[in-house]
Design an enzyme around this catalytic site. Structure first.
Site, PDB file in Angstrom:
ATOM      1  N   PHE A 225     109.062 109.741  16.100  1.00 44.29           N
ATOM      2  CA  PHE A 225     107.770 110.249  15.641  1.00 44.29           C
ATOM      3  C   PHE A 225     107.616 109.854  14.168  1.00 44.29           C
ATOM      4  O   PHE A 225     108.545 110.012  13.383  1.00 44.29           O
ATOM      5  CB  PHE A 225     107.682 111.765  15.829  1.00 44.29           C
ATOM      6  CG  PHE A 225     106.286 112.271  15.615  1.00 44.29           C
ATOM      7  CD1 PHE A 225     105.318 112.083  16.586  1.00 44.29           C
ATOM      8  CD2 PHE A 225     105.918 112.894  14.435  1.00 44.29           C
ATOM      9  CE1 PHE A 225     104.010 112.516  16.392  1.00 44.29           C
ATOM     10  CE2 PHE A 225     104.620 113.329  14.225  1.00 44.29           C
ATOM     11  CZ  PHE A 225     103.664 113.140  15.208  1.00 44.29           C
TER      12      PHE A 225
ATOM     13  N   ASP B 285     115.057 116.861  16.130  1.00 39.17           N
ATOM     14  CA  ASP B 285     113.668 117.325  16.138  1.00 39.17           C
ATOM     15  C   ASP B 285     113.362 117.786  17.565  1.00 39.17           C
ATOM     16  O   ASP B 285     113.362 116.979  18.510  1.00 39.17           O
ATOM     17  CB  ASP B 285     112.736 116.173  15.710  1.00 39.17           C
ATOM     18  CG  ASP B 285     111.266 116.606  15.644  1.00 39.17           C
ATOM     19  OD1 ASP B 285     110.911 117.611  16.279  1.00 39.17           O
ATOM     20  OD2 ASP B 285     110.487 115.903  14.968  1.00 39.17           O
TER      21      ASP B 285
ATOM     22  N   TYR C 152     103.342 124.886  17.367  1.00 37.69           N
ATOM     23  CA  TYR C 152     101.998 124.848  17.957  1.00 37.69           C
ATOM     24  C   TYR C 152     101.925 124.140  19.306  1.00 37.69           C
ATOM     25  O   TYR C 152     100.862 124.047  19.900  1.00 37.69           O
ATOM     26  CB  TYR C 152     100.976 124.237  16.988  1.00 37.69           C
ATOM     27  CG  TYR C 152     101.334 122.898  16.353  1.00 37.69           C
ATOM     28  CD1 TYR C 152     101.223 121.711  17.062  1.00 37.69           C
ATOM     29  CD2 TYR C 152     101.748 122.835  15.031  1.00 37.69           C
ATOM     30  CE1 TYR C 152     101.523 120.496  16.471  1.00 37.69           C
ATOM     31  CE2 TYR C 152     102.058 121.622  14.426  1.00 37.69           C
ATOM     32  CZ  TYR C 152     101.944 120.449  15.136  1.00 37.69           C
ATOM     33  OH  TYR C 152     102.242 119.250  14.556  1.00 37.69           O
ATOM     34  N   LYS C 153     103.060 123.645  19.801  1.00 34.02           N
ATOM     35  CA  LYS C 153     103.032 122.946  21.092  1.00 34.02           C
ATOM     36  C   LYS C 153     103.385 123.942  22.200  1.00 34.02           C
ATOM     37  O   LYS C 153     102.620 124.841  22.477  1.00 34.02           O
ATOM     38  CB  LYS C 153     103.997 121.767  21.052  1.00 34.02           C
ATOM     39  CG  LYS C 153     103.652 120.728  19.969  1.00 34.02           C
ATOM     40  CD  LYS C 153     104.673 119.602  19.984  1.00 34.02           C
ATOM     41  CE  LYS C 153     104.507 118.661  18.803  1.00 34.02           C
ATOM     42  NZ  LYS C 153     103.266 117.881  18.862  1.00 34.02           N
TER      43      LYS C 153
ATOM     44  N   ARG D 127      99.003 110.686  27.930  1.00 40.16           N
ATOM     45  CA  ARG D 127     100.075 111.665  28.157  1.00 40.16           C
ATOM     46  C   ARG D 127      99.517 112.901  28.841  1.00 40.16           C
ATOM     47  O   ARG D 127      98.415 113.341  28.529  1.00 40.16           O
ATOM     48  CB  ARG D 127     100.622 112.196  26.824  1.00 40.16           C
ATOM     49  CG  ARG D 127     101.521 111.378  26.055  1.00 40.16           C
ATOM     50  CD  ARG D 127     102.154 112.147  24.873  1.00 40.16           C
ATOM     51  NE  ARG D 127     101.280 113.025  24.108  1.00 40.16           N
ATOM     52  CZ  ARG D 127     101.647 113.667  23.001  1.00 40.16           C
ATOM     53  NH1 ARG D 127     102.886 113.541  22.552  1.00 40.16           N
ATOM     54  NH2 ARG D 127     100.817 114.448  22.353  1.00 40.16           N
TER      55      ARG D 127
HETATM   56  C1  LIG Z   1     108.303 114.945  17.398  1.00 41.82           C
HETATM   57  C2  LIG Z   1     107.374 115.515  16.384  1.00 41.82           C
HETATM   58  N1  LIG Z   1     107.830 115.835  15.178  1.00 41.82           N
HETATM   59  C3  LIG Z   1     107.019 116.340  14.228  1.00 41.82           C
HETATM   60  C4  LIG Z   1     105.669 116.528  14.480  1.00 41.82           C
HETATM   61  C5  LIG Z   1     104.761 117.017  13.386  1.00 41.82           C
HETATM   62  O1  LIG Z   1     105.111 118.257  12.938  1.00 41.82           O
HETATM   63  P1  LIG Z   1     104.334 118.937  11.725  1.00 41.82           P
HETATM   64  O2  LIG Z   1     102.869 118.677  11.932  1.00 41.82           O
HETATM   65  O3  LIG Z   1     104.678 120.382  11.878  1.00 41.82           O
HETATM   66  O4  LIG Z   1     104.850 118.361  10.469  1.00 41.82           O
HETATM   67  C6  LIG Z   1     105.159 116.228  15.733  1.00 41.82           C
HETATM   68  C7  LIG Z   1     103.726 116.439  16.012  1.00 41.82           C
HETATM   69  O5  LIG Z   1     103.188 116.099  17.031  1.00 41.82           O
HETATM   70  C8  LIG Z   1     106.032 115.687  16.701  1.00 41.82           C
HETATM   71  O6  LIG Z   1     105.572 115.345  17.912  1.00 41.82           O
END
Ligand SMILES: Cc1ncc(COP(=O)(O)O)c(C=O)c1O
Length: 409
Positions: free
Chosen positions: A124, A194, A219-220, A368
């Protein structure tokens, strides 16, 4: 497989009642809980109470009277069983991006003689961006990447920290947490996971698997609301050894002593920085509560069944339209979403949204579908694929309005 079969499965679903914990518009099939979870009904009532009573009437007294001050640790402790951690190993704070920075910079300082921060290309992007920024800040540290099938071979005496996303945001591929962590340990490196696409979706056993560090999204699948705070995990044995670089007063041993000198709070609390965002934090608490009484193994079993149904129906009803599944079929190798590559993924996704089936698009060519066992039923999957097949069959996605891109795709 017929619609009657699918309805019978819904009738026998032990998690069916969980759907009632959420507010979802009638007729909508929501397959984007891996991006923004649905609204828990409890959050609506709780937010009203927090705003009107705690903020409106108790005002600043709420920090003590309603234990606002203890919320980051309290909610962390509620997330802990979902990730197989001890209650005092998890805390809620900031975003995943900020927490990555906090943990990377603190962790690499433990082995200054090891210059490599290792990750995978296509991780990511926030993970890679934060890692590259951290590498520029820390003397002699550099970011290197290795494809997932060569990660273990890339580990060596130079590796300081391995940074990986457990379930890949695009393909849904999942790393073997225990095996990879063991391999990194064997090379003398720490691992930072992560868990953004794992927590609340797949069974996690951080303690059992020897995980040392982790971050994850609120938030997911945790249903914490848009921009909900994230969490971070530090294994007990590392907590007193890590010294935060992002030193805020809330992570101080005595924030209300207002001392000039920095003394880290004991344990996980040292990873707080500024004042916690109470409305968002308490919305996240309602989101985490939506897992109360849910056996994560049962949720995962349902996720597998939803996935198998989705994949089988797409094979049966959408054949010949160029959809290529890029998510592994084997449940041990994936998370709880299913992704397809298609040259017109964006337009198809928009046409589906217009047909009240919400999935999402990931550039350049992936669509997705998040499979959230708490609020999705088997008939939802049936309906979603039926509408997808119709869009492909009729070519409705070719309507120029479906090619218009907003700021958020
Ligand atoms: C794997 C992953 N890491 C980090 C994030 C982003 O996290 P944040 O917006 O809390 O920094 C996302 C957002 O979709 C994600 O999918």
């Amino acid at each position: 497989m017929t619609l009657d079969d699918v309805r019978a499965r819904d009738g026998a679903d032990p998690l069916r009642a969980c759907r009632d914990r959420f507010r979802l518009p009638d007729g909508l099939v929501y397959l984007d809980g891996n991006s923004l979870g649905a609204l828990p009904k409890a959050a609506v009532a709780r937010q009203r109470e927090v705003v009107e009573r705690e903020w409106g009437r108790s005002l600043i007294r709420s920090w003590n009277e309603h234990d606002w001050i203890g919320a980051p640790q309290r909610i962390g402790a509620r997330i802990a069983p979902l990730i197989g951690a001890k209650p005092h190993e998890v805390i809620v704070a900031d975003s995943v991006s900020v927490n990555l920075f906090k943990l990377i910079t603190a962790a690499v300082a433990l082995s200054p003689d090891r210059p490599v921060l290792l990750s995978e290309p296509g991780n990511f992007h926030t993970d890679l961006h934060v890692a590259s920024g951290a590498a520029e800040l820390v003397p002699d540290l550099r970011l290197e990447t290795a494809p997932r099938d060569r990660i273990e071979a890339a580990l060596g005496p130079d590796t300081n920290l391995l940074l990986l996303t457990h379930v890949h945001y695009k393909t849904g591929e999942r790393f073997d947490m225990a095996g990879v962590t063991r391999a990194a340990k064997g090379a003398g490196a720490l691992t930072l996971w992560d868990l953004s696409h794992s927590v609340g979706a797949v069974p996690l056993h951080l303690n059992r698997d020897g995980a040392e560090l982790a971050v994850g999204c609120g938030y997911k699948y945790l249903n914490g609301g848009p921009g909900a705070p994230a969490f971070l995990y530090v294994a007990e044995h590392l907590q007193e050894r890590l010294l935060p670089t992002l030193r805020g007063w809330m992570g101080h041993a005595a924030p209300f002593a207002f001392a000039d000198d920095y003394v880290p709070a004991p344990g996980i609390s040292r990873f707080l920085a500024g004042t916690p965002p109470m409305l968002s934090l308490l919305a996240l608490e309602s989101g985490v509560e939506s897992f109360d009484g849910v056996d994560m193994d049962a949720a995962w079993a349902k996720s597998i069944a939803l996935f198998d149904l989705f994949a089988a129906l797409v094979e049966e009803c959408c054949a010949g339209h160029g959809l290529e599944c890029i998510t592994p079929r084997d449940p041990a190798l994936r998370g709880s979403h299913i992704s397809y590559r298609h040259p017109h993924a964006f337009e198809i996704c928009q046409a589906l949204i217009a047909a009240e089936v919400i999935g999402d698009f990931r550039a350049p060519d992936v669509i997705r579908f998040g499979l959230t066992p708490l609020y999705l039923g088997y008939e939802d999957i049936w309906t979603a694929v039926e509408r997808l097949a119709d869009i492909l069959e009729t070519g409705r996605w070719r309507d120029p309005r479906f090619a218009v891109r907003g700021k958020v795709t």
